[in-house]
Enzyme design. Structure first.
Site, PDB file in Angstrom:
ATOM      1  N   HIS A  95      41.482  40.340  48.670  1.00 31.31           N
ATOM      2  CA  HIS A  95      40.266  39.691  49.166  1.00 31.31           C
ATOM      3  C   HIS A  95      39.085  40.626  48.963  1.00 31.31           C
ATOM      4  CE1 HIS A  95      37.469  37.620  51.857  1.00 31.31           C
ATOM      5  NE2 HIS A  95      38.237  36.567  51.651  1.00 31.31           N
ATOM      6  N   GLU A 132      44.827  31.959  51.294  1.00 35.77           N
ATOM      7  CA  GLU A 132      45.234  30.900  50.365  1.00 35.77           C
ATOM      8  C   GLU A 132      46.760  30.774  50.269  1.00 35.77           C
ATOM      9  OE1 GLU A 132      42.844  29.207  49.657  1.00 35.77           O
ATOM     10  OE2 GLU A 132      41.089  30.324  49.015  1.00 35.77           O
TER      11      GLU A 132
HETATM   12  N1  COA Z   1      47.033  40.651  41.968  1.00 37.84           N
HETATM   13  C1  COA Z   1      47.051  41.753  41.185  1.00 37.84           C
HETATM   14  N2  COA Z   1      46.082  42.674  41.189  1.00 37.84           N
HETATM   15  C2  COA Z   1      45.071  42.497  42.028  1.00 37.84           C
HETATM   16  C3  COA Z   1      44.993  41.386  42.876  1.00 37.84           C
HETATM   17  C4  COA Z   1      46.030  40.442  42.826  1.00 37.84           C
HETATM   18  N3  COA Z   1      46.034  39.361  43.597  1.00 37.84           N
HETATM   19  N4  COA Z   1      43.862  41.460  43.603  1.00 37.84           N
HETATM   20  C5  COA Z   1      43.231  42.569  43.211  1.00 37.84           C
HETATM   21  N5  COA Z   1      43.963  43.197  42.260  1.00 37.84           N
HETATM   22  C6  COA Z   1      43.653  44.454  41.589  1.00 37.84           C
HETATM   23  C7  COA Z   1      42.763  44.222  40.383  1.00 37.84           C
HETATM   24  O1  COA Z   1      43.526  43.975  39.227  1.00 37.84           O
HETATM   25  C8  COA Z   1      42.010  45.509  40.308  1.00 37.84           C
HETATM   26  O2  COA Z   1      42.868  46.480  39.746  1.00 37.84           O
HETATM   27  P1  COA Z   1      42.290  47.697  38.850  1.00 37.84           P
HETATM   28  O3  COA Z   1      41.305  48.409  39.708  1.00 37.84           O
HETATM   29  O4  COA Z   1      43.494  48.474  38.516  1.00 37.84           O
HETATM   30  O5  COA Z   1      41.620  47.016  37.685  1.00 37.84           O
HETATM   31  C9  COA Z   1      41.826  45.880  41.754  1.00 37.84           C
HETATM   32  O6  COA Z   1      42.879  45.253  42.475  1.00 37.84           O
HETATM   33  C10 COA Z   1      40.487  45.431  42.328  1.00 37.84           C
HETATM   34  O7  COA Z   1      40.188  44.116  41.859  1.00 37.84           O
HETATM   35  P2  COA Z   1      38.831  43.396  42.217  1.00 37.84           P
HETATM   36  O8  COA Z   1      38.789  42.051  41.622  1.00 37.84           O
HETATM   37  O9  COA Z   1      37.681  44.303  41.958  1.00 37.84           O
HETATM   38  O10 COA Z   1      38.998  43.336  43.757  1.00 37.84           O
HETATM   39  P3  COA Z   1      38.381  42.372  44.721  1.00 37.84           P
HETATM   40  O11 COA Z   1      38.745  42.901  46.038  1.00 37.84           O
HETATM   41  O12 COA Z   1      36.966  42.145  44.479  1.00 37.84           O
HETATM   42  O13 COA Z   1      39.153  40.987  44.402  1.00 37.84           O
HETATM   43  C11 COA Z   1      39.939  38.815  44.599  1.00 37.84           C
HETATM   44  C12 COA Z   1      39.233  39.971  45.282  1.00 37.84           C
HETATM   45  C13 COA Z   1      40.207  37.741  45.654  1.00 37.84           C
HETATM   46  C14 COA Z   1      39.033  38.223  43.513  1.00 37.84           C
HETATM   47  C15 COA Z   1      41.271  39.280  43.983  1.00 37.84           C
HETATM   48  O14 COA Z   1      42.043  39.927  44.954  1.00 37.84           O
HETATM   49  C16 COA Z   1      42.051  38.161  43.312  1.00 37.84           C
HETATM   50  O15 COA Z   1      41.752  37.793  42.183  1.00 37.84           O
HETATM   51  N6  COA Z   1      43.094  37.601  44.023  1.00 37.84           N
HETATM   52  C17 COA Z   1      43.888  36.539  43.468  1.00 37.84           C
HETATM   53  C18 COA Z   1      43.184  35.184  43.618  1.00 37.84           C
HETATM   54  C19 COA Z   1      43.138  34.693  45.045  1.00 37.84           C
HETATM   55  O16 COA Z   1      44.111  34.710  45.781  1.00 37.84           O
HETATM   56  N7  COA Z   1      41.955  34.239  45.443  1.00 37.84           N
HETATM   57  C20 COA Z   1      41.687  33.704  46.761  1.00 37.84           C
HETATM   58  C21 COA Z   1      40.878  34.662  47.563  1.00 37.84           C
HETATM   59  S1  COA Z   1      40.703  34.145  49.249  1.00 37.84           S
END
Ligand code: COA
Length: 389
Positions: A265, A324
């Site tokens: 998240h 989710e």
């Molecule tokens: N699966 C695998 N890796 C994940 C991940 C997941 N669900 N969520 C984050 N990561 C990893 C990213 O690959 C990234 O790795 P890196 O630094 O080695 O490249 C790191 O964690 C940070 O990712 P980032 O997108 O910058 O983090 P964030 O905190 O902004 O991301 C989300 C938030 C929700 C976009 C992300 O966790 C995600 O895409 N989750 C899956 C989709 C989902 O469930 N969405 C509903 C959200 S309520």
């Protein structure tokens, strides 16, 4: 300043910018807390009814016993008129051939919009009620229409959540299903200045009407980065199919650079508190309803495996289960088709959108951030043109 120079004020996506003050919800990402209008989200989801929570967000007060009775009464009357409006628009919905989001959008657009130029909280609450009830009637009716089933009118004796299940499924729902759905809807009621709520506030800032704010917010929610994750979570669990396939499947996802849906998240750095609320609701529901416990056990195994692999492959991150994952589990248990996950999110979140809209209207201010121009400067149009006029 040269416009091409980076500005210290530039925050792509407005990340971390506080754009408004609100009484509606507090999202504490560091400690994993969500407070809705002064109450812990967990406490509210467990004990308040949907109608009481809407009253709380729209008026800022808990309803008294008398207020509760009269608010429920006007809710039921409003639901009846939402059905009348639906019946008028129903022939037109045929055009959308089962596209649920399009059908709901068109139905909401057909609601009567009143201007908001003069402060009139009573009228705004009445409009908020019509829009909220329309999201529920519209989702159930449009779904049935798309499935070539006859839409079912609301039962005048039922509360909002029971009525939704009744209109959708055509049977009187069990108290456990109603409680599980109510907990879901209250869990997603409001969540700070997320993309759709922000959209609603931007529209309200121009003193537009409440129907337009809800429509704009619905458009923002439709995007897969906001309201669309639980569908893919369900597909992932179904695709995994059996416990022994979980580890190779998830490992393969991570090794090929993909994300595991339902984990991580942007704001919560610890477990999403809404996941806890729904995890408990899902456990209670699957235990009590005799629903396929195989699916529940598989999902639990997928969650454990995913957390283990995420901790192993991303040791410097704290990636936990998000809302989710359990949304998918709970809604699937209640028998909600995955195409309805996003519209159902709107059925709950619309209460928060409209509470924010009223807050914005009470302190009217246009929301107008700046942008930094990074395009070229060509000088005069005439100078570059061969055919000088
Ligand atoms: N699966 C695998 N890796 C994940 C991940 C997941 N669900 N969520 C984050 N990561 C990893 C990213 O690959 C990234 O790795 P890196 O630094 O080695 O490249 C790191 O964690 C940070 O990712 P980032 O997108 O910058 O983090 P964030 O905190 O902004 O991301 C989300 C938030 C929700 C976009 C992300 O966790 C995600 O895409 N989750 C899956 C989709 C989902 O469930 N969405 C509903 C959200 S309520």
């Amino acid at each position: 300043m040269n416009p091409a120079e980076p500005s210290s004020n530039f925050r792509p996506g407005l990340n971390g910018v506080i754009a408004t003050e609100t009484h509606l919800s507090h999202v504490d990402g560091q400690n994993g807390n969500l407070v809705i209008a002064g109450y812990e989200a967990d406490n509210l989801a467990r004990h308040a009814s949907f109608e009481e929570a809407a009253y709380l967000l729209w008026t800022g007060k808990r309803p008294t016993k008398e207020a509760n009775i009269s608010f429920r009464q006007s809710w039921k009357e409003t639901t009846r008129s939402s059905w009348t409006t639906w019946s008028k628009i129903e022939p037109f919905i045929e055009t959308f051939q089962g596209n649920i989001m399009e059908s709901i959008r068109v139905y909401i657009a057909s609601l009567q919009a009143r201007d908001t130029l003069k402060p009139n909280k009573e009228q705004w609450i009445q409009d908020a009620l019509s829009i909220t009830s329309a999201f529920s009637v519209g989702t159930a009716a449009a779904w049935r229409k798309g499935q070539k089933q006859t839409p079912i009118p609301p039962d005048p004796n039922m509360d909002h959540v029971s009525n939704f299940l009744y209109m959708l499924q055509g049977e009187y729902p069990t108290p456990k299903a109603v409680d599980a759905l109510k907990r879901y809807l209250l869990t997603v009621l409001d969540h700070g200045l997320n993309a759709s709520t922000f959209t609603a506030r931007v529209i309200a800032g121009t003193r537009s009407d409440l129907v337009s704010t809800a429509l704009g917010a619905f458009g923002a929610l439709k995007g897969p980065l906001h309201g669309g994750a639980p569908g893919p979570v369900l597909e992932m669990i179904q695709e995994i199919g059996t416990k022994d396939r979980a580890e190779p499947y998830l490992r393969n996802l991570l090794e090929s650079g993909n994300r595991i849906m339902g984990f991580g998240h942007r704001i919560y750095r610890v477990r999403d508190p809404r996941a806890d609320i729904l995890a408990e609701a899902a456990e209670t529901f699957y235990e009590s309803e005799n629903t396929s416990s195989d699916f529940y056990e598989l999902a639990m195994h997928v969650e454990r495996t995913a957390l283990q692999l995420l901790a192993e492959t991303k040791p410097d991150r704290s990636i936990k289960t998000n809302v989710e994952f359990y949304t998918a589990l709970l809604l699937n248990g209640i028998g909600i088709p995955s195409q309805l996950f996003t519209p159902l999110f709107a059925v709950g979140r619309v209460v928060g959108w409209l509470a924010h809209v009223m807050e914005q209207l009470e302190d009217p201010r246009i929301i107008r951030p700046d942008s930094r121009y990074i395009g070229p400067f060509h000088g005069s149009w005439l100078k570059d043109s061969k055919e000088k006029r």
